[in-house]
Design a protein around this motif. Sequence first.
Motif, PDB file in Angstrom:
ATOM      1  N   ARG A 131      -0.114  -0.443  -9.134  1.00 19.73           N
ATOM      2  CA  ARG A 131      -0.156   0.793  -9.918  1.00 19.73           C
ATOM      3  C   ARG A 131      -0.841   1.880  -9.097  1.00 19.73           C
ATOM      4  NH1 ARG A 131      -1.907  -0.297 -16.214  1.00 19.73           N
ATOM      5  NH2 ARG A 131       0.026  -1.288 -16.866  1.00 19.73           N
ATOM      6  N   CYS A 132      -0.610   3.110  -9.472  1.00 20.91           N
ATOM      7  CA  CYS A 132      -1.242   4.214  -8.758  1.00 20.91           C
ATOM      8  C   CYS A 132      -1.622   5.307  -9.761  1.00 20.91           C
ATOM      9  CB  CYS A 132      -0.270   4.750  -7.716  1.00 20.91           C
ATOM     10  SG  CYS A 132      -0.892   6.219  -6.890  1.00 20.91           S
ATOM     11  N   THR A 140       0.855  -1.189   0.000  1.00 17.41           N
ATOM     12  CA  THR A 140       0.000   0.000   0.000  1.00 17.41           C
ATOM     13  C   THR A 140       0.892   1.241   0.000  1.00 17.41           C
ATOM     14  OG1 THR A 140      -1.466  -1.369   1.314  1.00 17.41           O
ATOM     15  CG2 THR A 140      -2.098   0.919   1.046  1.00 17.41           C
ATOM     16  N   TYR A 141       1.355   1.593  -1.181  1.00  9.86           N
ATOM     17  CA  TYR A 141       2.242   2.737  -1.374  1.00  9.86           C
ATOM     18  C   TYR A 141       2.123   3.143  -2.825  1.00  9.86           C
ATOM     19  CZ  TYR A 141       4.591  -1.230  -3.217  1.00  9.86           C
ATOM     20  OH  TYR A 141       4.825  -2.372  -3.918  1.00  9.86           O
ATOM     21  N   CYS A 142       2.498   4.385  -3.094  1.00 16.00           N
ATOM     22  CA  CYS A 142       2.604   4.805  -4.490  1.00 16.00           C
ATOM     23  C   CYS A 142       4.076   4.873  -4.835  1.00 16.00           C
ATOM     24  CB  CYS A 142       1.950   6.169  -4.677  1.00 16.00           C
ATOM     25  SG  CYS A 142       2.444   6.910  -6.245  1.00 16.00           S
ATOM     26  N   LEU A 143       4.477   4.130  -5.835  1.00 14.62           N
ATOM     27  CA  LEU A 143       5.894   4.092  -6.215  1.00 14.62           C
ATOM     28  C   LEU A 143       6.402   5.440  -6.719  1.00 14.62           C
ATOM     29  CD1 LEU A 143       6.385   0.760  -8.177  1.00 14.62           C
ATOM     30  CD2 LEU A 143       7.585   1.468  -6.116  1.00 14.62           C
ATOM     31  N   ALA A 144       5.501   6.297  -7.153  1.00 15.14           N
ATOM     32  CA  ALA A 144       5.934   7.597  -7.668  1.00 15.14           C
ATOM     33  C   ALA A 144       5.981   8.652  -6.563  1.00 15.14           C
ATOM     34  CB  ALA A 144       4.991   8.054  -8.789  1.00 15.14           C
ATOM     35  N   SER A 145       5.612   8.280  -5.353  1.00 13.56           N
ATOM     36  CA  SER A 145       5.596   9.274  -4.277  1.00 13.56           C
ATOM     37  C   SER A 145       7.016   9.537  -3.778  1.00 13.56           C
ATOM     38  CB  SER A 145       4.702   8.767  -3.138  1.00 13.56           C
ATOM     39  OG  SER A 145       5.383   8.871  -1.918  1.00 13.56           O
ATOM     40  N   PRO A 146       7.430  10.806  -3.739  1.00 14.72           N
ATOM     41  CA  PRO A 146       8.799  11.113  -3.294  1.00 14.72           C
ATOM     42  C   PRO A 146       9.075  10.607  -1.882  1.00 14.72           C
ATOM     43  CG  PRO A 146       7.800  13.030  -4.366  1.00 14.72           C
ATOM     44  CD  PRO A 146       6.714  12.007  -4.229  1.00 14.72           C
ATOM     45  N   ALA A 147       8.089  10.696  -0.984  1.00 14.08           N
ATOM     46  CA  ALA A 147       8.330  10.257   0.401  1.00 14.08           C
ATOM     47  C   ALA A 147       8.590   8.749   0.434  1.00 14.08           C
ATOM     48  CB  ALA A 147       7.131  10.605   1.280  1.00 14.08           C
ATOM     49  N   TYR A 148       7.822   7.999  -0.338  1.00 15.77           N
ATOM     50  CA  TYR A 148       8.013   6.547  -0.364  1.00 15.77           C
ATOM     51  C   TYR A 148       9.384   6.202  -0.943  1.00 15.77           C
ATOM     52  CZ  TYR A 148       7.930   1.707  -1.658  1.00 15.77           C
ATOM     53  OH  TYR A 148       8.290   0.396  -1.798  1.00 15.77           O
ATOM     54  N   ARG A 149       9.724   6.856  -2.027  1.00 15.71           N
ATOM     55  CA  ARG A 149      10.997   6.532  -2.687  1.00 15.71           C
ATOM     56  C   ARG A 149      12.182   6.857  -1.765  1.00 15.71           C
ATOM     57  NH1 ARG A 149       9.841   6.152  -8.363  1.00 15.71           N
ATOM     58  NH2 ARG A 149      11.958   6.629  -9.005  1.00 15.71           N
ATOM     59  N   ARG A 150      12.072   7.993  -1.055  1.00 16.81           N
ATOM     60  CA  ARG A 150      13.147   8.363  -0.122  1.00 16.81           C
ATOM     61  C   ARG A 150      13.289   7.302   0.961  1.00 16.81           C
ATOM     62  NH1 ARG A 150      11.374  13.602  -0.332  1.00 16.81           N
ATOM     63  NH2 ARG A 150      10.020  13.236   1.469  1.00 16.81           N
ATOM     64  N   ALA A 151      12.148   6.934   1.534  1.00 15.30           N
ATOM     65  CA  ALA A 151      12.166   5.964   2.639  1.00 15.30           C
ATOM     66  C   ALA A 151      12.713   4.617   2.160  1.00 15.30           C
ATOM     67  CB  ALA A 151      10.767   5.799   3.203  1.00 15.30           C
ATOM     68  N   ALA A 152      12.356   4.220   0.928  1.00 10.82           N
ATOM     69  CA  ALA A 152      12.807   2.934   0.388  1.00 10.82           C
ATOM     70  C   ALA A 152      14.320   2.960   0.157  1.00 10.82           C
ATOM     71  CB  ALA A 152      12.061   2.629  -0.908  1.00 10.82           C
ATOM     72  N   ARG A 153      14.805   4.068  -0.408  1.00 12.42           N
ATOM     73  CA  ARG A 153      16.259   4.183  -0.636  1.00 12.42           C
ATOM     74  C   ARG A 153      17.019   4.135   0.688  1.00 12.42           C
ATOM     75  NH1 ARG A 153      14.874   8.411  -4.362  1.00 12.42           N
ATOM     76  NH2 ARG A 153      15.256   9.925  -2.718  1.00 12.42           N
ATOM     77  N   ARG A 154      16.456   4.853   1.664  1.00 13.44           N
ATOM     78  CA  ARG A 154      17.138   4.955   2.960  1.00 13.44           C
ATOM     79  C   ARG A 154      17.265   3.596   3.634  1.00 13.44           C
ATOM     80  NH1 ARG A 154      14.156   9.563   5.017  1.00 13.44           N
ATOM     81  NH2 ARG A 154      12.972   7.922   6.061  1.00 13.44           N
ATOM     82  N   ILE A 155      16.184   2.850   3.646  1.00 12.69           N
ATOM     83  CA  ILE A 155      16.268   1.581   4.375  1.00 12.69           C
ATOM     84  C   ILE A 155      17.114   0.564   3.590  1.00 12.69           C
ATOM     85  CG2 ILE A 155      14.100   0.469   3.576  1.00 12.69           C
ATOM     86  CD1 ILE A 155      13.847  -0.292   6.677  1.00 12.69           C
ATOM     87  N   ALA A 156      17.093   0.658   2.269  1.00  8.47           N
ATOM     88  CA  ALA A 156      17.963  -0.235   1.474  1.00  8.47           C
ATOM     89  C   ALA A 156      19.428   0.080   1.779  1.00  8.47           C
ATOM     90  CB  ALA A 156      17.664  -0.074  -0.012  1.00  8.47           C
ATOM     91  N   ALA A 157      19.741   1.378   1.840  1.00  9.72           N
ATOM     92  CA  ALA A 157      21.127   1.773   2.112  1.00  9.72           C
ATOM     93  C   ALA A 157      21.530   1.357   3.532  1.00  9.72           C
ATOM     94  CB  ALA A 157      21.285   3.279   1.932  1.00  9.72           C
ATOM     95  N   ALA A 158      20.626   1.540   4.489  1.00  9.84           N
ATOM     96  CA  ALA A 158      20.949   1.187   5.881  1.00  9.84           C
ATOM     97  C   ALA A 158      21.230  -0.310   5.999  1.00  9.84           C
ATOM     98  CB  ALA A 158      19.798   1.596   6.803  1.00  9.84           C
ATOM     99  N   LEU A 159      20.421  -1.110   5.327  1.00  5.82           N
ATOM    100  CA  LEU A 159      20.634  -2.567   5.361  1.00  5.82           C
ATOM    101  C   LEU A 159      21.959  -2.934   4.706  1.00  5.82           C
ATOM    102  CD1 LEU A 159      17.065  -3.880   4.487  1.00  5.82           C
ATOM    103  CD2 LEU A 159      18.405  -4.583   6.492  1.00  5.82           C
ATOM    104  N   ALA A 160      22.227  -2.304   3.565  1.00  7.78           N
ATOM    105  CA  ALA A 160      23.443  -2.648   2.825  1.00  7.78           C
ATOM    106  C   ALA A 160      24.684  -2.243   3.612  1.00  7.78           C
ATOM    107  CB  ALA A 160      23.423  -1.979   1.464  1.00  7.78           C
ATOM    108  N   GLU A 161      24.599  -1.088   4.275  1.00  8.70           N
ATOM    109  CA  GLU A 161      25.732  -0.621   5.062  1.00  8.70           C
ATOM    110  C   GLU A 161      26.029  -1.607   6.198  1.00  8.70           C
ATOM    111  OE1 GLU A 161      26.706   3.657   7.034  1.00  8.70           O
ATOM    112  OE2 GLU A 161      24.955   3.468   5.726  1.00  8.70           O
ATOM    113  N   ARG A 162      24.956  -2.097   6.798  1.00  5.69           N
ATOM    114  CA  ARG A 162      25.157  -2.977   7.953  1.00  5.69           C
ATOM    115  C   ARG A 162      25.529  -4.406   7.545  1.00  5.69           C
ATOM    116  NH1 ARG A 162      23.508  -1.942  13.238  1.00  5.69           N
ATOM    117  NH2 ARG A 162      23.441  -3.784  14.589  1.00  5.69           N
ATOM    118  N   TYR A 163      24.923  -4.889   6.475  1.00  6.33           N
ATOM    119  CA  TYR A 163      25.085  -6.322   6.168  1.00  6.33           C
ATOM    120  C   TYR A 163      25.828  -6.609   4.863  1.00  6.33           C
ATOM    121  CZ  TYR A 163      21.659  -6.748   9.869  1.00  6.33           C
ATOM    122  OH  TYR A 163      21.021  -6.667  11.073  1.00  6.33           O
ATOM    123  N   GLY A 164      26.301  -5.548   4.203  1.00  2.08           N
ATOM    124  CA  GLY A 164      26.913  -5.708   2.879  1.00  2.08           C
ATOM    125  C   GLY A 164      27.980  -6.785   2.812  1.00  2.08           C
TER     126      GLY A 164
END
Length: 661
Positions: free
Chosen positions: A158-159, A117-141
Amino acid sequence: MDIRRLTDRLGGLAYGGDYSPEQWDAEVWKQDDELMRRARINLATVGVFSWALMEPEEGRYDFDWLDAHLDRLHTAGVAVDLATPTASPPPWFTLAHPDALPVRPDATRLTHGSRDTYCLASPAYRRAARRIAAALAERYGDHPALALWHVHNEYATRCHCDHTAAAFRVWLRARHGSLDALNEAWGTAFWSQRYTAWEQVLPPRASQWHRNPGQALDFSRFWSDETLAAYREQRDAIRAHSDRPVTTNLMLPGYQNLDLWAFGREVDVVSVNHYPSAPGVDAAAHAAFDADRARSFAGGAPWLLMEQGTNTVYADGRVLAKDPGDVLRHSLAHIARGSEGALFFQWRQSRAGAEQWHSAMVPHAGPDSRTFREVTAVGEAVARLGELAGSAVRTEVAVLHDSDAWWALTVDGLPSSELDYFAALRRAHRALWDAGRTVDFAHPGHDLGHYRLVIAPALFLLSDVNAHNLRRYVAAGGTLLVQHFSGMVDERLHSRLGGYPAAPLREALGIRVEEYRPLRQGEELTLSDGSTATSWTESLRTEGAEAVAAYTDGMLDGSPALTRHAFGSGHGWYLSTRLDDTGYAALVGRLLSEAGAVPELPGLPPGVEAVTRHAPDGRSWHVLINHGADLVPLPQAGHDLLTDGPVHRLPPGGCAVLRAH
Ligand code: GAL
């Protein structure tokens, strides 16, 4: 080959599934370690739906629990496919960013309480998704357990919200350059739809009647690109901290939200989920269809079956159980076609939550169950197939698969509701599967030269460039079957004028279609060769082709229904109607034999599936599955990897993996 890094790391093929330890306690984790060892699990997908735990409030991450599970799995000898949890934002995210909730075409805004339940084009969602991906990669890379990154889960939603509208306009400007060009492409001269400012242009939202087809097609293209951009952002955030391969598990449903060819180029490893839509032999045919698609989207390289169910067949609004032995047969059907393993959703059946009735490797009943015993036996079998890793499938037969043509066939205002791209693909594949052939899917723009036979079902939209490509293929010696309502429009959905299909293809086929004439529901026509035709007819004349079968009644009495044209060194066939199953199977059989496309392991009766995997060093293996009710003697005896012994015959439902001579 990135998947090689995975199988090298695992020391063979992958076996395992989605693992959600956060739903359980320490006692169960201990049991999991033991049961995973018994089932020979070597890969667990962790974190897919764990956002709320990983980031309990915005910007505050808690990974301690995950550290413990990754370390535990590593100690237990299980590698980790670590997922970014972005397919299920937690409730706090919705409340903080209500504008990131998806909006349906009818303007309904969804809310949390499910997943996706998100819109892929929403800037807030995209920011949050990038952030958590980066945080995971930094910790577990570099975590020793980490074997693969799993971005998101089944990109599919779709949205139609205002963020989407803004992004759509940016995409349209890049594609069309000017508003005039957009108006021309979308044919807005019809129904007074002319746009005079970019702000007027919207996603295809609910409207009074048929929506503009050009707008709908461009929106499908845009949304696929937008989704791919969202994937790339996460992938790149991960790559900044980790060198392990990255995938996203693709779904191959009966609808098309993504250009899977494009995704295939952007992932390090193609991975897909497969849930059959019918039991029995139809499930096997469906597995072959999706596995052939997965391999094709991977460009022929090995890929990975990321999810299947131990007991999940979605059919007629029910979830049917699989038959005993299906887990092995389905796993082998995928491995035969290039999957480097067999993974499941999920390891342990949930006790609560939205999917508590979805099957798992460890069911509610626990390990003392038929399911777990089967899972353990399949784990044993997969462990014996390690030598197949890195080998590939070859075939001489292809079915064309094009996202543009698929999307084009979903727009409003088409002449028949029976024009169904997916059904046409399935049917072509099924006829070839029944004839014992392994099938590639190919894009109409691909180099098709190495295929003896290419079938183009429902290729409604066809660009000039691709029409020339098909013409070239036939001229150079290929056999091409084009089916009704193909090559009707160009890439802007503008109709071909002066006769269908697109001119270069008309030359290769030696025909000119003048009129399309859908049949009434239930109406059946007989053709001159005795086969019956339903759903659709066309009035065409031959321009060099011979009529192989003609209509025998109605207004088209005597006119060609099926044609064959010798063109250059090849043959172009055109089928202007929908044949009954027997007639279609007979046609496909004739095409295979005229094209000289022979099975790799001849001498097997119908109902025995046989696919060969070839290693670069010349070794090869035949994977055999007997779907019939009879004991089948094998044309050549061989060493079966599953039993580590000789095999001469296959019982009903039996399987073997033969080391070829
Ligand atoms: C998949 C999905 C899983 C689970 C499964 C149930 O499509 O990725 O999370 O929902 O379906 O069949």
